[in-house]
Design a protein around this motif. Structure first.
Motif, PDB file in Angstrom:
ATOM      1  N   SER A  41       0.704  -1.131  -0.142  1.00 36.96           N
ATOM      2  CA  SER A  41       0.094  -0.132   0.099  1.00 36.96           C
ATOM      3  C   SER A  41       0.835   1.317   0.028  1.00 36.96           C
ATOM      4  CB  SER A  41      -0.760  -0.141   1.108  1.00 36.96           C
ATOM      5  OG  SER A  41      -0.192   0.184   2.450  1.00 36.96           O
ATOM      6  N   GLN A 396     -16.702   4.488  -0.596  1.00 37.13           N
ATOM      7  CA  GLN A 396     -15.923   5.153  -1.514  1.00 37.13           C
ATOM      8  C   GLN A 396     -16.484   6.682  -1.666  1.00 37.13           C
ATOM      9  OE1 GLN A 396     -13.029   4.323  -3.432  1.00 37.13           O
ATOM     10  NE2 GLN A 396     -13.287   6.398  -4.086  1.00 37.13           N
ATOM     11  N   GLU A 400     -14.708  10.237  -1.214  1.00 34.92           N
ATOM     12  CA  GLU A 400     -14.462  11.207  -2.092  1.00 34.92           C
ATOM     13  C   GLU A 400     -15.071  12.614  -1.741  1.00 34.92           C
ATOM     14  OE1 GLU A 400     -16.331   9.533  -5.746  1.00 34.92           O
ATOM     15  OE2 GLU A 400     -14.696   8.078  -6.097  1.00 34.92           O
ATOM     16  N   LYS A 411      -9.588   7.233  -0.999  1.00 35.04           N
ATOM     17  CA  LYS A 411      -9.617   5.774  -1.146  1.00 35.04           C
ATOM     18  C   LYS A 411     -10.096   5.351   0.333  1.00 35.04           C
ATOM     19  CE  LYS A 411      -7.580   1.411  -2.285  1.00 35.04           C
ATOM     20  NZ  LYS A 411      -6.445   0.608  -2.685  1.00 35.04           N
ATOM     21  N   ASP A 427      -6.256  -4.505   3.675  1.00 38.16           N
ATOM     22  CA  ASP A 427      -7.907  -4.262   3.439  1.00 38.16           C
ATOM     23  C   ASP A 427      -8.508  -5.476   3.987  1.00 38.16           C
ATOM     24  OD1 ASP A 427     -10.220  -3.603   2.978  1.00 38.16           O
ATOM     25  OD2 ASP A 427      -9.862  -2.760   1.062  1.00 38.16           O
TER      26      ASP A 427
END
Length: 802
Positions: A41, A396, A400, A411, A427
């Motif tokens: 990541s 999501q 955003e 994210k 995750d």
């Protein structure tokens, strides 16, 4: 930037405190709960205008804004806060500060080496201290300081008012090595997070006795060991002043002095414009103003924003006419208004000109925002309802909404125990599942929450959870206590009138507007605000309904498709199609039948009728109390809350949003459990096995019947999660310990008490001439490297004004 929503205090301290802010859950099959490989990541890099030390000038003073002068300089006390962390970071040894990847890194200013030298029969760590490291009184840093801090924080002596003892209670003994610069620490039980200990390290003069520990370090630190030393603390002026430490053995601090100045978030734009501060956390509004200032300064055009910018030519002409008209009284009023506007425009323009001297440094803060679901009682005591809430969220979209306008990667966060970019991040949200409205509705139906359930009488059945049985019993007791008296319709209308009148008074007093994204403080029910096309609510006694579910609309659409399918089989047999539609309508439990069921094929169906209220069960509606902070710095958090409420509305869950003062948000609501849903944040940690356990540990019943929750404010936990934490903290193999933490995270997701949403944005306004400071991300600041790259800026105050 406001930090409401984050438990106040240091990242290490607050994640392990047992103060502010049940039952075994059925854990579903865990998707991706373990992995043989670590997920790669990327974190967002820090933004600090890096510069080599030879490019940074010596001298000058920098003012750094903090929320308030800290009430204590002892980082191990309960009221230590983020200002305590900043200040002690410049004054005291931190043996393993976090690096840019969020991992502990050996600090060579204090340590030559530190490592585990024995594992059997007991874990032994040997510290070798930097031979030049001394306290500001000239005494070398050594074993006596380690021993005194261990004894103060071990928890064995209640005379020391400590906020945590995580790790210290595992130490069996501390011994001097070949000399005082070698410290040998033996653990009674293995401790994987041993690097978290002795940071910050206080001198034995402070930790050696309860009096000096409890009171002596609150407002003064006479003995320090950092690039700076404490000069003064002034509550009256709201400042903590540090000056260069003449005994510092490392690279000399570039600044002469560093002043931490208390500035409220609402006053920070003015403080920047006035030059009162050089560095400050800011919100998105101030960041936008700085961006506009830089844009306007480059194009030389008149301001198109700020006071008076919305004035149309017609408005300006009318104002001029009134100011020069024959009506002297109106002219005087208009002239005063025009003068006030001119002054506001001039002040705004001056501020914008001053703001051109600042840059906005952006990164992601080492903290994440979560939705907390209180599983102690009520509907959320049922894990199926909690999972339904989680499956209704489009994480999501939420990420955003917050991060995309700031130009930051949007994210959703996938872990409770690590942030993106940290080793060990994986995750684990697959253990719960992605957003899925149908599956969320199925979970609610399985838990007994259905359309029309609010109108049903309570059933005498053994089905359902213990929480549901308790609710039924409480409802019966409440009914019995009324002695047969009930509110009349007139009483209810009178009460509603009173509530509306009080709400209007509140709006008038606060100047708030219900049309804004952030509604007035108090309580409102999602679904009560007017919807476009719904028409105004008429009359003072007009009633509202809770947010409707979309279940009826989906059912109506299915029935319409069934009727159309039959009509396509025999286009000429309209009687058959009509009978099929009539039969479908008879099966529809909603009043009015299925919308469009009788329409001929090819005819657009009318909008389905609204569902009257949320789901219900045994005569009770499914409505959750959503508590949010009301302060001016919490607009973004409230916006997220209202977006979540809208998402829940789609699956038939109503929400009552209650906005409360920031200062009482944690103590009176989160910590006490007075909420169903809430938003708050946790800081990142390099030691999840230690710091994560009190947050997710299964609550234990106290002797008085209450729950001992530590920091698990959701009251949701399992024995298995606790066991995984215990195994990880005792596992000295780093890879194996991380794997155990990934398994624990998957089970925390499955329990659905806490839903991580996004990593918090970090916006910092910094004087453009300053280097090595800004949005640090994970990493701890190197205070000795901060300074001006402009030689004149680093000179005297008089020089800087030239």
């Amino acid at each position: 930037m406001s930090h409401v929503g984050v438990p106040r205090g240091t990242a290490r301290k607050r994640r392990s405190l047992a103060l502010l802010t049940a039952g075994v859950l059925t854990i579903p099959a865990l998707a991706g709960c373990s992995s043989d490989t670590e997920e790669t990541s990327r974190g967002v890099p820090q933004d600090i205008a890096p510069a080599a030390r030879d490019r940074v000038a010596d001298g000058s003073t920098v003012n750094w804004a903090v929320d308030a002068v800290p009430t204590t300089l002892n980082a191990f006390q309960a009221d230590a806060d983020s200002a305590t962390t900043k200040i002690t970071g410049a004054l005291l040894p931190t043996l393993f500060p976090m690096d840019a990847a969020g991992q502990p890194e050996l600090n060579p200013d204090y340590l030559e080496t530190a490592k585990v030298i024995e594992r059997e029969p007991k874990q032994v760590v040997l510290y070798k201290l930097n031979q030049q490291a001394v306290w500001s009184d000239g005494r070398e840093i050594g074993a006596p300081d380690f021993v005194a801090q261990w004894r103060a924080l071990s928890g064995k002596d209640s005379a020391f008012w400590t906020a945590r003892n995580a790790g210290y209670e595992r130490i069996e003994k501390i011994e001097r090595g070949a000399d005082d610069l070698q410290v040998r620490v033996t653990f009674a039980k293995p401790y994987a997070d041993w690097r978290s200990l002795f940071s910050p390290l206080y001198p034995k003069e402070i930790t050696g006795s309860p009096d000096t520990f409890n009171d002596g370090a609150r407002t003064a630190l006479k003995n320090t060991a950092g690039p700076f030393q404490l000069k003064s603390v002034s509550k009256a002026e709201g400042t903590v002043t540090l000056v260069r430490n003449p005994r510092w053995w490392g690279e000399k601090a570039k600044l002469d002095s560093l002043v931490f100045r208390a500035v409220a978030p609402k006053d920070r734009t003015r403080a920047l414009a006035d030059g009162t501060v050089h560095i400050t956390d800011i919100d998105a509004t101030t960041a936008d103003r700085i961006a506009l200032a830089l844009r306007d300064g480059s194009n030389g055009q008149p301001l198109t924003h700020g006071p008076g910018a919305a004035l149309t030519p017609a408005d300006a002409l009318r104002s001029w006419a009134l100011a020069h008209g024959s009506d002297e009284e109106q002219a005087e009023i208009a002239q005063a208004a025009r003068e006030k506007t001119r002054e506001a425009v001039a002040a705004y323009g001056a501020e914008q000109k001053a703001l051109r001297g600042y840059a906005v440094r952006k990164s992601l803060e080492p903290a994440y925002t979560q939705l907390a679901l209180n599983g102690e009682s009520g509907p959320l005591a049922d894990d199926r309802v909690r999972r339904a809430v989680a499956r209704a969220l489009d994480r999501q979209e939420i990420a955003e909404t917050v991060l995309k306008p700031l130009g930051l990667p949007a994210k959703p966060l996938g872990s409770h125990l690590a942030l993106a970019g940290q080793p060990g991040y994986k995750d684990g949200s697959g253990a719960l599942g992605d957003q899925n409205t149908k599956e969320a509705q199925a979970l609610l139906a399985d838990a007994g929450w259905t359309q029309g359930g609010a109108a049903e009488k309570p059933k005498d059945t053994k089905a359902g959870s213990e929480a549901e049985k308790k609710e039924d019993k409480d409802s019966k007791e409440d009914k019995d206590s009324t002695d047969g008296t009930e509110k009349t319709e007139a009483d209810e209308k009178k009460a509603e009138k009173t509530d509306k009148a009080e709400d209007q008074d509140d709006r008038a007093a606060t100047g708030s507007d219900d049309s804004s994204a952030s509604r007035a403080e108090g309580l409102y029910i999602v679904g009560q605000d007017d919807k476009p096309g719904a028409g105004p609510v008429q009359g003072p006694d007009a009633s509202h309904i809770l947010a409707p579910s979309r279940a009826a609309a989906a059912q109506s659409l299915a029935l319409l498709r069934q009727a159309r399918a039959l009509s396509e089989d025999s286009a000429t047999d309209t009687t058959k199609a009509t009978e099929a539609a009539a039969k479908a309508n008879a099966q529809d439990k909603q009043p009015g039948g299925a919308a469009g069921a009788y329409a001929p094929m090819g005819t657009a169906a009318p909008a389905p009728a609204s569902v009257q209220g949320p789901l219900g069960k045994d005569g009770k509606t499914l409505t959750l109390r959503f508590v949010l902070p009301s302060g001016p710095g919490s607009q973004s958090l409230r916006g997220v809350g209202e977006k979540i409420a809208t998402m829940l509305e789609k699956i038939g869950i109503g929400t009552e949003i209650t906005k409360v003062p920031d200062e009482s948000y944690f103590k009176d609501h989160i910590a006490s459990g007075d909420y169903d849903l809430a938003l708050y944040s946790w800081p990142a940690t390099a030691y999840p096995a230690t710091d994560g356990r009190p947050i997710y540990a299964k609550p234990e019943p106290a002797t008085d019947g209450s729950l001992l929750v530590e920091q698990n404010y959701t009251r949701v936990g399992t024995d298995h999660i606790d066991q995984l934490f215990d195994q990880a903290v005792a596992e000295l193999d780093e890879k194996a310990s991380r794997e155990l933490m990934k398994q624990a995270d998957a089970r925390i997701w499955a329990a659905a008490g806490s839903i991580p949403l996004f990593q918090r944005p970090q916006l910092v306004a910094v004087d453009k001439k300053l280097a090595n400071v800004g949005a640090f991300g994970f990493a701890a600041p190197r205070y000795q490297d901060i300074g001006f790259t402009d030689r004149q800026a680093a000179g005297s105050a008089a020089d800087r004004k030239k």
